[in-house]
Design an enzyme around this catalytic site. Structure first.
Site, PDB file in Angstrom:
ATOM      1  N   HIS A   1       6.839 -31.459  16.668  1.00 12.08           N
ATOM      2  CA  HIS A   1       6.563 -31.486  18.096  1.00 12.08           C
ATOM      3  C   HIS A   1       6.251 -30.466  18.878  1.00 12.08           C
TER       4      HIS A   1
ATOM      5  N   GLU B   1      15.009 -39.240   9.153  1.00 15.22           N
ATOM      6  CA  GLU B   1      15.591 -38.350  10.531  1.00 15.22           C
ATOM      7  C   GLU B   1      16.592 -38.789  11.117  1.00 15.22           C
TER       8      GLU B   1
ATOM      9  N   TYR C   1      15.899 -41.467  13.298  1.00 15.13           N
ATOM     10  CA  TYR C   1      15.536 -41.970  14.189  1.00 15.13           C
ATOM     11  C   TYR C   1      15.685 -43.482  14.078  1.00 15.13           C
TER      12      TYR C   1
ATOM     13  N   ARG D   1       7.062 -42.323   6.757  1.00 21.12           N
ATOM     14  CA  ARG D   1       8.180 -41.170   6.399  1.00 21.12           C
ATOM     15  C   ARG D   1       9.420 -41.858   6.210  1.00 21.12           C
TER      16      ARG D   1
ATOM     17  N   HIS E   1      19.269 -35.815  11.760  1.00 19.64           N
ATOM     18  CA  HIS E   1      19.633 -34.812  12.654  1.00 19.64           C
ATOM     19  C   HIS E   1      20.968 -34.550  12.812  1.00 19.64           C
ATOM     20  N   GLU E   2      21.986 -35.355  12.697  1.00 14.20           N
ATOM     21  CA  GLU E   2      23.407 -35.362  12.664  1.00 14.20           C
ATOM     22  C   GLU E   2      24.010 -34.833  11.257  1.00 14.20           C
TER      23      GLU E   2
ATOM     24  N   ARG F   1      25.610 -32.761   8.190  1.00 18.69           N
ATOM     25  CA  ARG F   1      26.372 -31.451   8.137  1.00 18.69           C
ATOM     26  C   ARG F   1      25.748 -30.525   7.115  1.00 18.69           C
TER      27      ARG F   1
ATOM     28  N   ALA G   1       4.761 -27.986   7.572  1.00 17.99           N
ATOM     29  CA  ALA G   1       4.641 -27.874   8.868  1.00 17.99           C
ATOM     30  C   ALA G   1       4.665 -26.510   9.467  1.00 17.99           C
TER      31      ALA G   1
ATOM     32  N   GLN H   1      13.145 -19.784  15.164  1.00 17.00           N
ATOM     33  CA  GLN H   1      13.335 -18.878  16.357  1.00 17.00           C
ATOM     34  C   GLN H   1      12.340 -19.444  17.482  1.00 17.00           C
TER      35      GLN H   1
ATOM     36  N   ALA I   1       7.636  -4.505  15.698  1.00 20.17           N
ATOM     37  CA  ALA I   1       6.774  -4.343  16.764  1.00 20.17           C
ATOM     38  C   ALA I   1       5.639  -3.459  16.338  1.00 20.17           C
TER      39      ALA I   1
ATOM     40  N   LYS J   1      18.685 -14.793   3.879  1.00 21.03           N
ATOM     41  CA  LYS J   1      17.576 -14.249   4.626  1.00 21.03           C
ATOM     42  C   LYS J   1      16.509 -13.569   3.592  1.00 21.03           C
TER      43      LYS J   1
ATOM     44  N   LEU K   1      17.269  -7.874  22.044  1.00 21.45           N
ATOM     45  CA  LEU K   1      16.112  -7.413  21.243  1.00 21.45           C
ATOM     46  C   LEU K   1      16.142  -8.429  19.761  1.00 21.45           C
TER      47      LEU K   1
HETATM   48  P1  FAD Z   1      12.942  -1.508  14.289  1.00 22.98           P
HETATM   49  O1  FAD Z   1      12.859  -2.402  13.441  1.00 22.98           O
HETATM   50  O2  FAD Z   1      14.133  -0.655  14.696  1.00 22.98           O
HETATM   51  O3  FAD Z   1      11.626  -0.316  13.849  1.00 22.98           O
HETATM   52  C1  FAD Z   1      11.453   0.927  14.386  1.00 22.98           C
HETATM   53  C2  FAD Z   1      10.894   1.816  13.180  1.00 22.98           C
HETATM   54  O4  FAD Z   1      10.592   3.019  13.621  1.00 22.98           O
HETATM   55  C3  FAD Z   1      11.853   1.982  11.874  1.00 22.98           C
HETATM   56  O5  FAD Z   1      11.211   1.795  10.661  1.00 22.98           O
HETATM   57  C4  FAD Z   1      12.090   3.775  12.421  1.00 22.98           C
HETATM   58  O6  FAD Z   1      12.476   4.400  11.154  1.00 22.98           O
HETATM   59  C5  FAD Z   1      10.756   4.022  12.703  1.00 22.98           C
HETATM   60  N1  FAD Z   1      10.974   5.232  13.506  1.00 22.98           N
HETATM   61  C6  FAD Z   1      11.437   5.686  14.369  1.00 22.98           C
HETATM   62  N2  FAD Z   1      11.298   6.994  15.057  1.00 22.98           N
HETATM   63  C7  FAD Z   1      10.306   7.244  14.158  1.00 22.98           C
HETATM   64  C8  FAD Z   1       9.386   8.513  14.401  1.00 22.98           C
HETATM   65  N3  FAD Z   1       9.722   9.555  15.438  1.00 22.98           N
HETATM   66  N4  FAD Z   1       8.348   8.673  13.519  1.00 22.98           N
HETATM   67  C9  FAD Z   1       8.045   7.528  12.794  1.00 22.98           C
HETATM   68  N5  FAD Z   1       8.813   6.475  12.684  1.00 22.98           N
HETATM   69  C10 FAD Z   1       9.860   6.174  13.391  1.00 22.98           C
HETATM   70  N6  FAD Z   1      15.505 -10.328  14.263  1.00 22.98           N
HETATM   71  C11 FAD Z   1      15.243 -11.638  14.323  1.00 22.98           C
HETATM   72  O7  FAD Z   1      14.583 -12.024  15.397  1.00 22.98           O
HETATM   73  N7  FAD Z   1      15.611 -12.584  13.505  1.00 22.98           N
HETATM   74  C12 FAD Z   1      16.590 -12.169  12.553  1.00 22.98           C
HETATM   75  O8  FAD Z   1      17.240 -13.277  11.897  1.00 22.98           O
HETATM   76  C13 FAD Z   1      17.210 -11.041  12.672  1.00 22.98           C
HETATM   77  N8  FAD Z   1      18.136 -10.640  11.709  1.00 22.98           N
HETATM   78  C14 FAD Z   1      18.572  -9.269  11.649  1.00 22.98           C
HETATM   79  C15 FAD Z   1      19.770  -9.078  10.566  1.00 22.98           C
HETATM   80  C16 FAD Z   1      19.999  -7.836  10.413  1.00 22.98           C
HETATM   81  C17 FAD Z   1      20.991  -7.241   9.561  1.00 22.98           C
HETATM   82  C18 FAD Z   1      19.370  -6.881  11.424  1.00 22.98           C
HETATM   83  C19 FAD Z   1      19.903  -5.428  11.337  1.00 22.98           C
HETATM   84  C20 FAD Z   1      18.426  -7.186  12.136  1.00 22.98           C
HETATM   85  C21 FAD Z   1      18.051  -8.474  12.274  1.00 22.98           C
HETATM   86  N9  FAD Z   1      17.010  -8.868  13.379  1.00 22.98           N
HETATM   87  C22 FAD Z   1      16.479 -10.326  13.346  1.00 22.98           C
HETATM   88  C23 FAD Z   1      16.703  -7.846  14.485  1.00 22.98           C
HETATM   89  C24 FAD Z   1      15.242  -7.508  13.930  1.00 22.98           C
HETATM   90  O9  FAD Z   1      15.101  -6.673  12.652  1.00 22.98           O
HETATM   91  C25 FAD Z   1      14.716  -6.436  15.186  1.00 22.98           C
HETATM   92  O10 FAD Z   1      14.947  -6.775  16.645  1.00 22.98           O
HETATM   93  C26 FAD Z   1      13.384  -5.882  15.099  1.00 22.98           C
HETATM   94  O11 FAD Z   1      13.195  -5.140  13.756  1.00 22.98           O
HETATM   95  C27 FAD Z   1      13.041  -4.650  15.947  1.00 22.98           C
HETATM   96  O12 FAD Z   1      11.941  -4.361  15.938  1.00 22.98           O
HETATM   97  P2  FAD Z   1      11.303  -2.937  16.251  1.00 22.98           P
HETATM   98  O13 FAD Z   1       9.843  -2.579  15.643  1.00 22.98           O
HETATM   99  O14 FAD Z   1      11.443  -2.775  17.959  1.00 22.98           O
HETATM  100  O15 FAD Z   1      12.484  -1.937  15.892  1.00 22.98           O
HETATM  101  P1  NAP Z   2      24.289  -8.640  20.128  1.00 20.42           P
HETATM  102  O1  NAP Z   2      23.768  -9.604  19.761  1.00 20.42           O
HETATM  103  O2  NAP Z   2      24.013  -7.851  21.229  1.00 20.42           O
HETATM  104  O3  NAP Z   2      25.875  -8.260  19.709  1.00 20.42           O
HETATM  105  C1  NAP Z   2      26.507  -7.077  19.741  1.00 20.42           C
HETATM  106  C2  NAP Z   2      27.950  -7.294  19.471  1.00 20.42           C
HETATM  107  O4  NAP Z   2      28.691  -5.971  19.562  1.00 20.42           O
HETATM  108  C3  NAP Z   2      28.786  -8.291  20.499  1.00 20.42           C
HETATM  109  O5  NAP Z   2      29.567  -9.120  19.762  1.00 20.42           O
HETATM  110  C4  NAP Z   2      29.330  -7.418  21.562  1.00 20.42           C
HETATM  111  O6  NAP Z   2      30.303  -8.265  21.976  1.00 20.42           O
HETATM  112  C5  NAP Z   2      29.731  -6.155  20.607  1.00 20.42           C
HETATM  113  N1  NAP Z   2      29.687  -4.935  21.414  1.00 20.42           N
HETATM  114  C6  NAP Z   2      28.643  -4.533  22.413  1.00 20.42           C
HETATM  115  N2  NAP Z   2      29.142  -3.338  23.107  1.00 20.42           N
HETATM  116  C7  NAP Z   2      30.161  -3.029  22.292  1.00 20.42           C
HETATM  117  C8  NAP Z   2      30.880  -1.923  22.303  1.00 20.42           C
HETATM  118  N3  NAP Z   2      30.724  -0.790  23.246  1.00 20.42           N
HETATM  119  N4  NAP Z   2      32.066  -1.656  21.516  1.00 20.42           N
HETATM  120  C9  NAP Z   2      32.572  -2.802  20.673  1.00 20.42           C
HETATM  121  N5  NAP Z   2      31.858  -3.890  20.716  1.00 20.42           N
HETATM  122  C10 NAP Z   2      30.674  -4.038  21.275  1.00 20.42           C
HETATM  123  O7  NAP Z   2      23.543  -7.410  18.949  1.00 20.42           O
HETATM  124  P2  NAP Z   2      23.457  -7.452  17.447  1.00 20.42           P
HETATM  125  O8  NAP Z   2      24.401  -8.397  16.590  1.00 20.42           O
HETATM  126  O9  NAP Z   2      23.366  -5.955  17.137  1.00 20.42           O
HETATM  127  O10 NAP Z   2      22.158  -7.945  17.132  1.00 20.42           O
HETATM  128  C11 NAP Z   2      20.862  -7.351  17.606  1.00 20.42           C
HETATM  129  C12 NAP Z   2      19.794  -8.341  17.833  1.00 20.42           C
HETATM  130  O11 NAP Z   2      19.186  -8.748  16.637  1.00 20.42           O
HETATM  131  C13 NAP Z   2      20.129  -9.510  18.782  1.00 20.42           C
HETATM  132  O12 NAP Z   2      19.759  -9.711  19.817  1.00 20.42           O
HETATM  133  C14 NAP Z   2      19.555 -10.900  18.101  1.00 20.42           C
HETATM  134  O13 NAP Z   2      18.852 -11.438  18.596  1.00 20.42           O
HETATM  135  C15 NAP Z   2      19.145 -10.122  16.888  1.00 20.42           C
HETATM  136  N6  NAP Z   2      19.283 -10.845  15.658  1.00 20.42           N
HETATM  137  C16 NAP Z   2      19.201 -12.372  15.531  1.00 20.42           C
HETATM  138  C17 NAP Z   2      19.618 -12.938  14.468  1.00 20.42           C
HETATM  139  C18 NAP Z   2      19.248 -14.578  14.298  1.00 20.42           C
HETATM  140  O14 NAP Z   2      19.786 -15.229  13.309  1.00 20.42           O
HETATM  141  N7  NAP Z   2      18.282 -15.111  15.162  1.00 20.42           N
HETATM  142  C19 NAP Z   2      20.362 -12.387  13.391  1.00 20.42           C
HETATM  143  C20 NAP Z   2      20.724 -10.980  13.604  1.00 20.42           C
HETATM  144  C21 NAP Z   2      20.280 -10.315  14.518  1.00 20.42           C
HETATM  145  P3  NAP Z   2      31.497  -7.812  22.600  1.00 20.42           P
HETATM  146  O15 NAP Z   2      30.961  -7.104  23.767  1.00 20.42           O
HETATM  147  O16 NAP Z   2      32.248  -9.202  23.056  1.00 20.42           O
HETATM  148  O17 NAP Z   2      32.496  -7.009  22.094  1.00 20.42           O
HETATM  149 FE1  SF4 Z   3       8.650 -20.340  10.235  1.00 18.20          FE
HETATM  150 FE2  SF4 Z   3       9.938 -18.922  11.945  1.00 18.20          FE
HETATM  151 FE3  SF4 Z   3       7.738 -19.089  12.457  1.00 18.20          FE
HETATM  152 FE4  SF4 Z   3       9.278 -21.156  12.729  1.00 18.20          FE
HETATM  153  S1  SF4 Z   3       9.436 -19.402  13.951  1.00 18.20           S
HETATM  154  S2  SF4 Z   3       7.009 -21.312  11.968  1.00 18.20           S
HETATM  155  S3  SF4 Z   3      10.330 -20.776  11.225  1.00 18.20           S
HETATM  156  S4  SF4 Z   3       8.342 -18.200  10.728  1.00 18.20           S
END
Ligand code: FAD
Ligand code: NAP
Ligand code: SF4
Length: 673
Positions: A29, A167, A169, A217, A255-256, A258, A313, A342, A387, A424, A657
């Protein structure tokens, strides 16, 4: 015959039609179905997948009447006026060489509105609206509406319909004692509970004639208490075949339930054994489904005869050219769906249009176009996180000369850390995709190069894209420089040793992921048997609903997950995946503490105050997951020097982010330069 995937790419005669290959794009959908004004966008979305080679497309669900709406004023097909609009869709798909079936979906008690109806008046745990119990007359009226919907689909030029019988439904609600407590001709015995499903197929066949596809289905494992027994499922499949269906498609779980069925931590092809078991009892083709995302996996399923067709899908959202790439033997160029949900399911549940984290063009084919450039430019992209990767690849595909600088010795940025989290592992596919495509498009990739502003200015690029991302925030807590304190990057990316008792500071997405990392034993691959034990999934023949008692593996560590805010930990996690993370942490015994003040770290551990009382967490290691800050050190110098500079991803804004925003920003920028 293609040497790489001979089974997957071979045609199949299915009742009245010949499908050009075994790939079915499963029903999704998208939200575009709900409004007439989006028909053109929907047609473009399907046509792009048909051009990409998909054998059969199944549309998102259309209700046969208003009681079956998923949401108020949702998609329905109930009259000739609505059917006429569908001609734009069927013509676009047929012109592109594809075939398309319309899914008829009656939500029953999952209908999020006060008009909902079901077999019995039993409220679903995931819906505030209690359904009205249908009278026997009401059931017959519903039946006629299903048939009308199918004939309207036929008049609109569809090749067939898929009747949604799983599902949890409407039809599935009639099939299970859990939701069907009737004692009339529509309930009371398994035969009577099956009657609605079988009658819908039988009467639809009678109405549409032999030259129209009917897919059903079928829920092969309900994954809820009070689900169907295996004997009931087999009997249903056989009766559905006799009633005139051409294909049986696999459906797993209500959908419900666990038990998660499609999130990224579910191992690939986790439920194919159930399809294989059922396929032995029918003579029509059976479709395998759920967590199949690469041609190698699909080919193996078909080769061993477990199914005759493969439904995917989300993989078709992530890469509309999936089939073409498989045909060309370039499966390593497929942008593999990582099952993150996401931008697809999470959007659907938030009532937003569906797209894809990896492919922001999905569902926006008419709006976000990436045409070849007429003025080739030399562009520098700094940072190979999501990015920068999206910007660099799309710029190169449009014909620009791109140099991509990355400070580390591999691409991926923070995403390359994410792929090390248990469950992951799929995220590694994204890194593979970009590596391969950068190579194929001739992007000049400079790894191990931390580029500076003067170097960029000297190199005379026409434009610079700053995608330098984020760095972990170090909170201002006394003792934060104690040797027991590590960042998430130290632990997950660099493998720093962690003790047996651990406190995690910050319970956002990364804090939750790190807690999973610390409580798992890190087997090299997703082990299906272990996953089934963990979630309590068994052979559907062994227990109705295929459920047994979960037996999670014990955690190797004691973990405290902390946040300063009051309220539930993980409240900000996504709708379709957050509950899976919360259930896992609970099963692993992670101790969650909210409303924390961090006092200090010393040799004794982490000192905190909760509810006005001081407390010592005598931990060996403290892992900081307290959010991130932007890395923007290049921006000012480049801008002052007059260099056209674009800032994207985490370098632009670190708060909230995620990779979805990073990739979309990179893609949209690349479309503009
Ligand atoms: P970054 O990923 O930080 O990349 C920046 C890059 O720039 C780095 O490789 C760095 O080395 C490089 N760089 C910096 N300065 C320079 C320079 N001067 N010259 C050359 N290179 C440089 N997001 C999701 O959407 N879903 C998830 O499930 C998810 N799970 C996550 C789990 C974990 C454990 C972590 C750590 C992150 C997760 N994220 C997830 C977040 C996601 O990875 C970030 O939001 C995303 O990577 C940000 O992308 P970016 O390109 O902006 O920056
Ligand atoms: P986040 O979601 O913003 O969480 C940061 C955590 O740190 C919060 O629990 C916050 O809660 C705490 N915090 C913030 N400032 C602090 C401080 N000064 N001192 C102590 N605690 C502090 O960020 P993130 O976990 O780093 O994730 C980054 C991004 O990656 C997220 O925006 C998320 O969307 C993405 N991501 C997504 C997935 C996914 O499955 N979709 C998985 C991983 C990451 P309190 O302020 O309450 O302590
Ligand atoms: Fe697959 Fe994630 Fe894209 Fe959905 S958002 S189609 S789950 S990669």
């Amino acid at each position: 015959m293609t040497p790489s995937f001979p089974h997957l790419l071979s045609p199949l005669d299915v009742g009245p039609v010949t499908l050009r290959n075994r790939v079915v794009m499963g029903s999704m959908h998208t939200g575009l179905e709900d409004r007439a004004r989006n028909t053109r966008r929907l047609a473009a979305f399907y046509a792009e997948r048909a051009r990409g080679g998909v054998g059969l497309i199944v549309t998102g669900g259309y209700a046969p009447n208003r009681t079956g709406w998923l949401l108020p004023f949702g998609a329905k097909l109930t009259n000739r006026f609505e059917a006429r609009r569908h001609r734009a869709i069927t013509a676009a798909v047929h012109d592109a060489g594809g075939r398309i079936a319309l899914q008829i979906l009656h939500a029953g008690r999952y209908s999020y509105q006060p008009l909902s109806v079901s077999a019995s008046s039993i409220k679903a745990p995931i819906n505030p609206f209690r359904p009205r119990r249908l009278t026997a007359r009401g059931v017959r009226w519903q039946l006629r509406n299903f048939v009308r919907c199918a004939t309207l689909a036929q008049s609109a030029g569809y090749d067939g319909v898929e009747i949604m019988g799983g599902e949890g439904y409407f039809i599935n609600q009639f099939l299970c004692e859990r939701t069907n407590r009737r004692r009339d001709e529509w309930g009371g015995t398994p035969e009577k509970r099956r009657r609605l499903a079988v009658e819908i197929v039988r009467r639809t066949r009678a109405a549409v004639g032999p030259d129209f596809l009917i897919l059903f289905r079928l829920s092969m494992a309900d994954l809820v208490e009070g689900g169907q027994t295996w004997d009931e499922i087999v009997a249903l499949a056989q009766e559905i075949e006799t009633a005139g269906a051409n294909v049986i498609n696999t459906d797993i779980g209500w959908h419900e339930s666990r038990v998660p069925t499609i999130v990224t931590s579910v191992p690939r092809a986790a439920f194919v054994d159930v399809t294989e078991k059922l396929a032995k009892h029918v003579s029509i083709p059976v479709v395998a489904s759920n967590r199949i995302n690469m041609p190698e996996v699909a080919e193996e399923i078909l080769e061993r005869g477990a199914a005759q067709l493969i439904s995917m899908a989300r993989p078709m959202l992530a890469d509309p050219d999936w089939v073409r790439k498989a045909e060309a033997g370039n499966s390593d160029e497929i942008n593999t769906c990582i099952a993150c949900n996401q931008a697809c399911l999470d959007h659907a549940f938030a009532n937003e249009h569906v797209s894809c984290l990896l492919n922001p063009r999905a569902g926006r084919e008419t709006e976000l176009t990436l045409l070849p450039t007429r003025r080739k430019k030399r562009v520098a992209v700094v940072g190979a996180g999501p990015a920068g990767l999206a910007a660099a690849l799309n710029l190169a595909e449009r014909g620009h000369a791109v140099t991509l600088f990355e400070a580390r010795d591999d691409i991926g940025g923070q995403f390359a850390i994410a792929r090390r989290i248990p469950g992951k592992e799929e995220f590694a596919e994204t890194v593979r995709y970009y590596r391969r495509r950068l190579d194929r498009t001739g992007v000049d990739l400079r790894l191990g190069t931390r580029i500076t502003a003067p170097e960029l200015l000297d190199s005379r690029f026409a434009e610079v894209v700053v995608a330098t991302g984020v760095t972990p925030r170090i909170p201002d807590i006394p003792g934060i420089d104690h040797p027991s304190v590590l960042s998430y990057a130290d632990v997950v990316r660099d493998g720093a040793p962690v003790g047996r008792r651990v406190a995690v500071i910050g319970a956002g997405g990364i804090g939750v992921d790190v807690s999973e990392f610390l409580t798992h034993d890190h087997s090299p691959t997703l082990d299906l048997a272990a996953w089934k034990r963990e979630w309590g999934v068994t052979d559907p023949e062994a227990a109705p609903g295929a459920l047994t008692t979960p037996q999670p593996a014990p955690s190797p560590r004691e973990v405290f997950l902390l946040q300063r805010s009051p309220g539930r930990i993980g409240a900000g996690l996504a709708k379709t995946t957050g509950w899976v993370h919360r259930a896992t942490l609970k099963a692993k015994g992670v101790q969650e503490i909210s409303g924390v003040t961090y006092d200090r770290v010393d040799d004794a551990g982490l000192h905190i105050t909760v509810d006005g009382r001081s407390r010592l967490l005598a931990v060996d290691t403290v892992v900081v997951c307290a959010g991130q800050e932007s890395v923007r050190d290049l921006v000012d110098e480049l801008t002052v020097a007059g260099m056209p500079t674009h800032v994207i991803g985490g370098a632009d804004v670190a708060a909230e982010l995620d990779a979805k925003r990073a990739i979309e920003q990179g893609t949209r920028l690349a479309a503009r330069i």
